[in-house]
Motif scaffolding. Structure first.
Motif, mmCIF file in Angstrom:
data_model
loop_
_atom_site.group_PDB
_atom_site.id
_atom_site.type_symbol
_atom_site.label_atom_id
_atom_site.label_comp_id
_atom_site.label_asym_id
_atom_site.label_seq_id
_atom_site.Cartn_x
_atom_site.Cartn_y
_atom_site.Cartn_z
ATOM 1 N N MET A 201 0.835 -1.205 0.000
ATOM 2 C CA MET A 201 0.000 0.000 0.000
ATOM 3 C C MET A 201 0.868 1.252 0.000
ATOM 4 S SD MET A 201 -3.237 -1.240 2.300
ATOM 5 C CE MET A 201 -4.180 0.270 2.115
ATOM 6 N N ASP A 202 1.990 1.201 0.733
ATOM 7 C CA ASP A 202 2.818 2.409 0.842
ATOM 8 C C ASP A 202 4.225 2.001 1.318
ATOM 9 O OD1 ASP A 202 4.049 4.790 1.550
ATOM 10 O OD2 ASP A 202 2.260 5.642 2.513
ATOM 11 N N ALA A 203 5.130 1.885 0.384
ATOM 12 C CA ALA A 203 6.476 1.387 0.713
ATOM 13 C C ALA A 203 7.210 2.342 1.660
ATOM 14 C CB ALA A 203 7.288 1.179 -0.558
ATOM 15 N N ASP A 204 6.910 3.630 1.537
ATOM 16 C CA ASP A 204 7.585 4.588 2.410
ATOM 17 C C ASP A 204 7.084 4.445 3.856
ATOM 18 O OD1 ASP A 204 9.423 6.707 2.773
ATOM 19 O OD2 ASP A 204 7.685 8.029 3.094
ATOM 20 N N LEU A 205 5.789 4.214 3.980
ATOM 21 C CA LEU A 205 5.219 3.967 5.311
ATOM 22 C C LEU A 205 5.866 2.718 5.913
ATOM 23 C CD1 LEU A 205 3.054 4.373 7.562
ATOM 24 C CD2 LEU A 205 1.529 2.928 6.188
ATOM 25 N N TYR A 206 6.034 1.683 5.093
ATOM 26 C CA TYR A 206 6.668 0.446 5.568
ATOM 27 C C TYR A 206 8.056 0.766 6.142
ATOM 28 C CZ TYR A 206 8.409 -4.319 5.771
ATOM 29 O OH TYR A 206 8.935 -5.503 6.225
ATOM 30 N N ASP A 214 9.172 4.070 13.625
ATOM 31 C CA ASP A 214 8.680 5.430 13.836
ATOM 32 C C ASP A 214 7.207 5.351 14.283
ATOM 33 O OD1 ASP A 214 7.378 7.858 13.388
ATOM 34 O OD2 ASP A 214 8.460 8.306 11.534
ATOM 35 N N VAL A 215 6.957 5.722 15.544
ATOM 36 C CA VAL A 215 5.612 5.539 16.098
ATOM 37 C C VAL A 215 4.579 6.483 15.464
ATOM 38 C CG1 VAL A 215 6.234 4.428 18.274
ATOM 39 C CG2 VAL A 215 6.242 6.925 18.126
ATOM 40 N N ASP A 216 5.038 7.621 14.957
ATOM 41 C CA ASP A 216 4.076 8.498 14.263
ATOM 42 C C ASP A 216 3.573 7.820 12.991
ATOM 43 O OD1 ASP A 216 4.323 10.411 16.198
ATOM 44 O OD2 ASP A 216 5.975 11.453 15.156
ATOM 45 N N ALA A 217 4.475 7.157 12.319
ATOM 46 C CA ALA A 217 4.069 6.421 11.102
ATOM 47 C C ALA A 217 3.080 5.316 11.472
ATOM 48 C CB ALA A 217 5.293 5.835 10.406
ATOM 49 N N ILE A 224 -3.673 2.967 9.384
ATOM 50 C CA ILE A 224 -5.091 2.636 9.621
ATOM 51 C C ILE A 224 -5.672 1.974 8.353
ATOM 52 C CG2 ILE A 224 -7.392 3.635 10.079
ATOM 53 C CD1 ILE A 224 -5.894 5.834 11.731
ATOM 54 N N ASP A 225 -5.328 2.542 7.204
ATOM 55 C CA ASP A 225 -5.806 1.964 5.934
ATOM 56 C C ASP A 225 -5.270 0.543 5.741
ATOM 57 O OD1 ASP A 225 -7.006 4.397 5.517
ATOM 58 O OD2 ASP A 225 -5.515 5.111 4.052
ATOM 59 N N ALA A 226 -4.015 0.341 6.156
ATOM 60 C CA ALA A 226 -3.421 -0.994 6.002
ATOM 61 C C ALA A 226 -4.140 -2.002 6.899
ATOM 62 C CB ALA A 226 -1.930 -0.947 6.317
ATOM 63 N N GLU A 407 -8.248 1.786 13.550
ATOM 64 C CA GLU A 407 -7.687 2.928 14.297
ATOM 65 C C GLU A 407 -7.076 2.454 15.608
ATOM 66 O OE1 GLU A 407 -10.672 2.834 12.987
ATOM 67 O OE2 GLU A 407 -10.928 4.606 11.732
ATOM 68 N N GLU A 408 -7.837 1.617 16.312
ATOM 69 C CA GLU A 408 -7.319 1.097 17.587
ATOM 70 C C GLU A 408 -6.033 0.308 17.365
ATOM 71 O OE1 GLU A 408 -11.638 0.587 19.908
ATOM 72 O OE2 GLU A 408 -10.790 -1.094 18.781
ATOM 73 N N ALA A 409 -6.028 -0.523 16.341
ATOM 74 C CA ALA A 409 -4.842 -1.364 16.093
ATOM 75 C C ALA A 409 -3.619 -0.505 15.791
ATOM 76 C CB ALA A 409 -5.132 -2.318 14.943
ATOM 77 N N ALA A 410 -3.813 0.541 14.988
ATOM 78 C CA ALA A 410 -2.681 1.401 14.639
ATOM 79 C C ALA A 410 -2.106 2.052 15.904
ATOM 80 C CB ALA A 410 -3.123 2.464 13.629
ATOM 81 N N ASN A 411 -2.992 2.508 16.775
ATOM 82 C CA ASN A 411 -2.524 3.114 18.034
ATOM 83 C C ASN A 411 -1.879 2.082 18.956
ATOM 84 O OD1 ASN A 411 -3.006 5.900 17.766
ATOM 85 N ND2 ASN A 411 -5.200 5.528 17.947
ATOM 86 N N GLN A 412 -2.476 0.888 18.988
ATOM 87 C CA GLN A 412 -1.895 -0.173 19.833
ATOM 88 C C GLN A 412 -0.484 -0.543 19.365
ATOM 89 O OE1 GLN A 412 -4.705 -3.386 19.543
ATOM 90 N NE2 GLN A 412 -6.229 -2.367 20.836
ATOM 91 N N LEU A 413 -0.311 -0.511 18.047
ATOM 92 C CA LEU A 413 1.014 -0.845 17.486
ATOM 93 C C LEU A 413 2.055 0.149 18.028
ATOM 94 C CD1 LEU A 413 1.931 -2.937 15.277
ATOM 95 C CD2 LEU A 413 1.753 -1.091 13.629
#
Ligand code: BGC
Length: 421
Positions: A201-206, A214-217, A224-226, A407-413
């Motif tokens: 979906m986004d190699a740079d995000l990966y 990077d926790v902001d990423a 969230i989309d992933a 959303e929850e999962a992204a924050n939990q990560l």
């Protein structure tokens, strides 16, 4: 001719090493995670070659995935019983090297010219501070999509190239009564799938989230989309994912029960062993990417040697390192393991490599040229185990519990990684 020349070089070195070791009789006991099936068969080849070169081979296979081997390594070192040789990967190599407990392989490496032949994508991992600490066995590609030609042909579907195409294909496949994704729930299998999703979906995000932690990423909309894509994919799996091994999932796709299987190329080894045929029983393509071009999520198995007092084990370390880097081993082992050699001077068009393996090498080169190569988080190639373990826990919980929102999962990560300090 090239193969032959290097072989002679290796035997001369082996002879020199043995002579220098005077009475020492090379021995080893290698700890690794390859306890069964095609993986055990592949590592048995190393044992055979080591013994053929005059060594005495013992192994300690730790069932389960890499984290079990890492836990056993830690407890053995703490107990004063560091292994003579251990399968160790990614940043854990640098971490153990920093303790001063690992052997320096520069002499063997210089004598055999490793710097000239080892794939450049591997060297920074194997030489964390400029000295050789690990002998690389292979390069595995994580982002493979294995498809059932039977199902695709019957439904007139192409192998999907993007995640939208993948979802559309799955909708049609489910509608036709097949399972779309063959999957076995295990933290590392869930993370393997998620590696491909985030990357595609986004190699740079990966890179930011999984390579740089990077926790902001991790908290970003892209993540969230992933997770939303992963949620969709869980819906494309059947109800039997718990307790299913990756080999059983593979078989579902190879026998035409499920359309797709997302897994690394150790699949090829297991498929060969089970008698499945590329082209007939399965197709291999890269997992979808939304950004076009070639992608490669790299994983590599390697061996690290812990300092020993017994001269037999010290000699065994040199002989084992030398055996691993020999062109013969690189062919025999990698044909049996489904991977591609860590040496760049091995010709994959001979020796029994499959088309999928040859494609893997071509895609690796293309990905390097296109600047899209990444290392695998799911397979211990990016962050230390403590971070990987924390991330895998969140990913696997998300797969198991559909009340968790993306959303929850992204924050939990991000929270899980922050907690590790
Ligand atoms: C290892 C491979 C192994 C695979 C499945 C990966 O992390 O690098 O050697 O075949 O896991 O167990």
């Amino acid at each position: 001719m090239k193969l032959k020349k290097t072989t002679i070089g290796v035997s001369i070195l082996t002879a020199t090493v043995l002579a220098a070791g005077a009475q020492a009789e090379p021995k080893t006991n290698m700890m690794h995670q390859w306890a069964q099936g095609s993986e055990a068969a592949a590592i048995a080849k190393l044992g055979e070659m080591f013994e053929a070169a005059g060594g005495t081979w013992e192994q300690t296979a730790i069932s389960g995935h890499t984290s079990n081997t890492l836990a056993k390594l830690r407890s053995d070192v703490v107990a004063g019983n560091a292994p003579a040789a251990v399968q160790l990967k990614g940043p854990e190599i640098a971490e153990w090297n920093a303790t001063g407990a690992t052997a320096n392989l520069d002499d063997v490496a210089a004598a055999e010219g490793w710097d000239d032949v080892v794939a450049p994508e591997l060297t920074s991992v194997m030489k964390p501070t400029g000295s050789w600490v690990a002998a690389p066995m292979n390069i595995h590609r994580v982002n493979w999509l294995y498809s059932s030609p039977k199902i695709l042909n019957e439904l007139g579907l192409e192998v999907p190239a993007t995640w939208d195409e993948f979802n559309a294909a799955c909708d049609a496949i489910i509608e036709a009564g097949y399972t779309c994704i063959a999957h076995g729930a295990a933290d590392w299998s869930d993370a393997t799938t998620f590696d491909s999703v985030v990357y595609g979906m986004d190699a740079d995000l990966y890179r930011r989230a999984f390579q740089e932690a990077d926790v902001d990423a991790m908290r970003s909309q892209g993540m969230i989309d992933a997770f939303a894509q992963l949620r969709k994919m869980v819906g494309y799996m059947d109800d039997g994912i718990n307790g299913r091994s990756w080999e059983q999932s593979m078989t579902m796709t190879m026998t035409g029960e499920a359309a797709f299987f997302l897994m690394g190329d150790w699949t090829v080894a297991s498929a060969n062993l089970a008698g499945f045929k590329e082209g007939e029983d399965y197709l291999c393509n890269q997992t979808p990417v939304n950004w076009g071009g070639n992608g490669f999520i790299l994983n590599a198995d390697s061996v690290v040697f812990f300092n020993q007092n017994d001269p037999d084990y010290v000699e065994g370390q040199k002989l084992l390192a030398s055996t691993i880097m020999s062109p013969e081993f690189q062919v025999t082992f990698n044909v049996a393991k489904g991977s591609i050699p860590s040496r760049t001077d091995v010709d994959l068009s001979v020796g029994g490599f499959t088309q999928c393996q040859q494609q893997g090498l071509a895609d690796l080169k293309a990905s390097v040229d296109e600047g899209t190569l990444v290392r695998s988080m799911a397979h211990n190639m990016t962050v230390l185990q403590k971070y990987r373990g924390a991330m895998m826990e969140v990913i696997t919980e998300f797969v198991a519990d559909d009340s968790i929102t993306p959303e929850e999962a992204a924050n939990q990560l991000a929270d899980a990684v922050e907690l590790q300090g």
